[in-house]
Scaffold this motif. Structure first.
Motif, short mmCIF file in Angstrom:
data_model
loop_
_atom_site.label_atom_id
_atom_site.label_comp_id
_atom_site.label_asym_id
_atom_site.label_seq_id
_atom_site.Cartn_x
_atom_site.Cartn_y
_atom_site.Cartn_z
N ASP A 145 0.82 -1.21 0.00
CA ASP A 145 0.00 0.00 0.00
C ASP A 145 0.86 1.27 0.00
OD1 ASP A 145 0.95 -0.49 2.51
OD2 ASP A 145 -0.97 -0.23 3.55
N PHE A 146 2.07 1.18 -0.51
CA PHE A 146 2.95 2.34 -0.63
C PHE A 146 2.27 3.47 -1.40
CE2 PHE A 146 6.47 4.77 -2.52
CZ PHE A 146 7.33 4.93 -1.44
N GLY A 147 1.39 3.12 -2.32
CA GLY A 147 0.68 4.10 -3.12
C GLY A 147 -0.26 4.98 -2.32
N GLN A 148 -0.53 4.64 -1.06
CA GLN A 148 -1.38 5.48 -0.21
C GLN A 148 -0.71 6.81 0.14
OE1 GLN A 148 -2.77 3.42 3.26
NE2 GLN A 148 -3.80 1.82 2.08
N LEU A 149 0.60 6.89 -0.07
CA LEU A 149 1.33 8.12 0.20
C LEU A 149 1.07 9.11 -0.94
CD1 LEU A 149 4.64 6.50 1.46
CD2 LEU A 149 2.87 7.57 2.86
N GLN A 150 -0.14 9.61 -0.99
CA GLN A 150 -0.59 10.43 -2.12
C GLN A 150 0.10 11.79 -2.21
OE1 GLN A 150 -2.98 9.54 -4.49
NE2 GLN A 150 -2.93 7.49 -3.62
N SER A 151 0.70 12.25 -1.11
CA SER A 151 1.35 13.56 -1.12
C SER A 151 2.80 13.51 -1.60
CB SER A 151 1.30 14.17 0.30
OG SER A 151 -0.03 14.36 0.72
N LEU A 152 3.33 12.32 -1.82
CA LEU A 152 4.73 12.19 -2.20
C LEU A 152 5.05 12.92 -3.51
CD1 LEU A 152 5.98 8.56 -1.45
CD2 LEU A 152 6.76 10.70 -0.45
N GLU A 153 6.10 13.74 -3.46
CA GLU A 153 6.57 14.45 -4.63
C GLU A 153 7.99 14.03 -5.00
OE1 GLU A 153 6.26 18.50 -3.44
OE2 GLU A 153 4.06 18.51 -3.39
N GLU A 154 8.79 13.65 -3.99
CA GLU A 154 10.16 13.22 -4.22
C GLU A 154 10.38 11.83 -3.62
OE1 GLU A 154 13.17 16.11 -3.14
OE2 GLU A 154 11.67 17.71 -3.18
N ILE A 155 10.87 10.91 -4.43
CA ILE A 155 11.14 9.53 -3.99
C ILE A 155 12.52 9.13 -4.44
CG2 ILE A 155 10.39 7.13 -4.08
CD1 ILE A 155 7.62 8.13 -4.94
N ASP A 156 13.38 8.75 -3.50
CA ASP A 156 14.73 8.29 -3.84
C ASP A 156 14.94 6.91 -3.22
OD1 ASP A 156 17.38 7.82 -4.38
OD2 ASP A 156 18.05 9.84 -3.85
N LEU A 157 14.91 5.89 -4.05
CA LEU A 157 15.09 4.50 -3.61
C LEU A 157 16.31 3.86 -4.27
CD1 LEU A 157 11.34 3.47 -3.90
CD2 LEU A 157 12.56 3.93 -1.77
N LYS A 158 17.19 4.67 -4.80
CA LYS A 158 18.35 4.16 -5.52
C LYS A 158 19.32 3.45 -4.56
CE LYS A 158 18.06 7.75 -9.08
NZ LYS A 158 18.71 8.90 -9.70
N GLU A 159 20.18 2.62 -5.16
CA GLU A 159 21.21 1.89 -4.41
C GLU A 159 20.61 0.95 -3.37
OE1 GLU A 159 24.67 4.27 -3.24
OE2 GLU A 159 23.85 5.89 -4.46
N ASN A 160 19.52 0.29 -3.72
CA ASN A 160 18.94 -0.75 -2.88
C ASN A 160 18.94 -2.07 -3.67
OD1 ASN A 160 17.68 0.10 -0.13
ND2 ASN A 160 17.23 1.82 -1.49
N LEU A 161 18.40 -3.12 -3.06
CA LEU A 161 18.37 -4.44 -3.70
C LEU A 161 16.95 -4.78 -4.14
CD1 LEU A 161 20.54 -6.24 -0.97
CD2 LEU A 161 21.34 -5.22 -3.11
N LEU A 162 16.23 -3.80 -4.60
CA LEU A 162 14.80 -3.94 -4.87
C LEU A 162 14.49 -4.93 -5.99
CD1 LEU A 162 13.88 -0.21 -4.42
CD2 LEU A 162 12.81 -2.08 -3.17
N VAL A 163 13.53 -5.78 -5.69
CA VAL A 163 12.99 -6.70 -6.69
C VAL A 163 11.47 -6.56 -6.79
CG1 VAL A 163 14.84 -8.39 -6.48
CG2 VAL A 163 12.84 -8.58 -4.99
N ARG A 164 10.88 -5.91 -5.81
CA ARG A 164 9.43 -5.73 -5.79
C ARG A 164 9.09 -4.35 -5.24
NH1 ARG A 164 5.01 -6.36 -2.55
NH2 ARG A 164 3.16 -7.29 -3.46
N PRO A 165 8.93 -3.36 -6.07
CA PRO A 165 9.10 -3.34 -7.53
C PRO A 165 10.58 -3.44 -7.91
CG PRO A 165 7.79 -1.48 -6.75
CD PRO A 165 8.46 -2.07 -5.57
N PRO A 166 10.86 -3.80 -9.16
CA PRO A 166 12.25 -3.86 -9.60
C PRO A 166 12.87 -2.47 -9.68
CG PRO A 166 10.76 -4.24 -11.44
CD PRO A 166 9.92 -4.23 -10.20
N LYS A 167 14.20 -2.44 -9.72
CA LYS A 167 14.92 -1.16 -9.74
C LYS A 167 14.45 -0.26 -10.88
CE LYS A 167 19.22 -2.79 -7.62
NZ LYS A 167 20.68 -2.93 -7.80
N LEU A 168 14.18 -0.87 -12.03
CA LEU A 168 13.78 -0.09 -13.20
C LEU A 168 12.55 0.76 -12.91
CD1 LEU A 168 14.41 0.47 -16.19
CD2 LEU A 168 12.85 -1.38 -16.78
N VAL A 169 11.64 0.22 -12.11
CA VAL A 169 10.42 0.95 -11.76
C VAL A 169 10.71 1.99 -10.68
CG1 VAL A 169 8.09 0.74 -10.79
CG2 VAL A 169 8.94 -0.98 -12.40
N CYS A 170 11.48 1.59 -9.66
CA CYS A 170 11.70 2.45 -8.50
C CYS A 170 12.62 3.63 -8.77
CB CYS A 170 12.26 1.63 -7.34
SG CYS A 170 11.09 0.44 -6.67
#
Length: 289
Positions: A145-170
């Protein structure tokens, strides 16, 4: 837990550890430094904890003259309901406080370069959050439910091991794309879990029923009662799995529940069945969006 030797005050904005003992523009004497082993009271009126020398981000310098990274944050931090900005980056934190969702006015969260492996579910309750920076951690997934953060304008998830969602999406930092992927992934995981729960009752032999129920951690009395019931074995296993869903994995995401179920099958020596479920899951995940 290392003690944070500072006191949050509402008249400091932003509050910085290095400046606290030197300020002259506030009434009254500067507070005495905390003694070793003593923790200070957290003021609910504090509005900002910020780098570079924030009370939460670093402990005071050691005898060697170097600030120590902190590994845990006190639960009292989440009582700062008026806090708007929190920077806890460049430490050794493995988790963000589970109660962070209580910080209803938080607008900016920076937790870059720690060892954080997951985000607490309550994070998605921060409806005023505009900026989140979790760069350089060990995240592999985001809450569904990360999408509930409706006010988000800046998101930085780089340099993680993300697979869900994959890095390409994040790494694009776009909330809509992340939200769409997570909704799709959640629905797919839920369907797979339901199909797995239909498969298992047909695949467990009578001699393995009791052992399987024990690994599901059913109470002994319930296992005995199920064993005495005059109903097909398949129905008994379904009843056991319903109990497991309600009592053991109710708070887990569907994907997490599936992983727990596979581990349970292995513990119950149903290795062939566990391998079959794993293979089916891999095939499902191989289907590209």
């Amino acid at each position: 837990m290392k003690h944070i030797n500072s006191c949050l005050r509402s008249d400091l904005h932003p509050l910085q550890y290095a400046d606290q003992s030197r300020r002259t523009d506030r009434p009254g004497p500067a507070p005495a430094p905390a003694r070793q082993g003593e923790s200070r009271e957290w003021s609910e009126n504090a509005t900002c904890i910020k780098q570079p020398v924030a009370v939460v981000t670093k402990c005071p310098p050691t005898a060697a003259g170097r600030a120590e990274e902190i590994r845990d944050l006190p639960d009292e931090l989440c009582n700062l309901t008026n806090l708007k900005e929190l920077d806890i980056s460049n430490n050794e934190l493995k988790a963000i406080p589970a109660r962070i969702g209580e910080m209803k006015n938080l607008e900016k969260l920076v937790a870059a370069y720690n060892n954080i492996t997951y985000l607490p579910k309550s994070l998605t309750e921060l409806v005023k959050l505009k900026c989140i920076n979790i760069r350089g951690n060990k995240l592999s997934s985001l809450p569904s439910d990360f999408g509930q953060l409706q006010s988000l304008e800046e998101i930085d998830l780089k340099e993680n091991l993300l697979v869900r969602p994959p890095k390409l999406v994040c790494e694009g930092g776009k909330r809509i794309e992340i939200e769409q992927y997570l909704k799709y992934a959640y629905a797919k995981d839920k369907i797979f879990l339901e199909k797995t729960l239909q498969l298992i009752p047909k695949s467990i032999p009578a001699e393995g029923f009791e052992h399987f129920c024990k690994k599901l951690r059913l109470p002994s009395s319930d296992i005995t009662s199920l064993g005495k019931l005059r109903m097909p074995l398949e129905e008994k296993i379904k009843s056991a799995l319903i109990w497991w869903q309600d009592h053991r994995v109710a708070m887990l995401e569907p994907g997490e529940a599936t992983e727990e179920l596979i581990r349970t099958l292995d513990k119950a020596d149903l290795n062939e069945l566990a391998s079959k479920v794993r293979s089916l899951k891999i095939c499902t995940q191989a289907i590209k969006l």
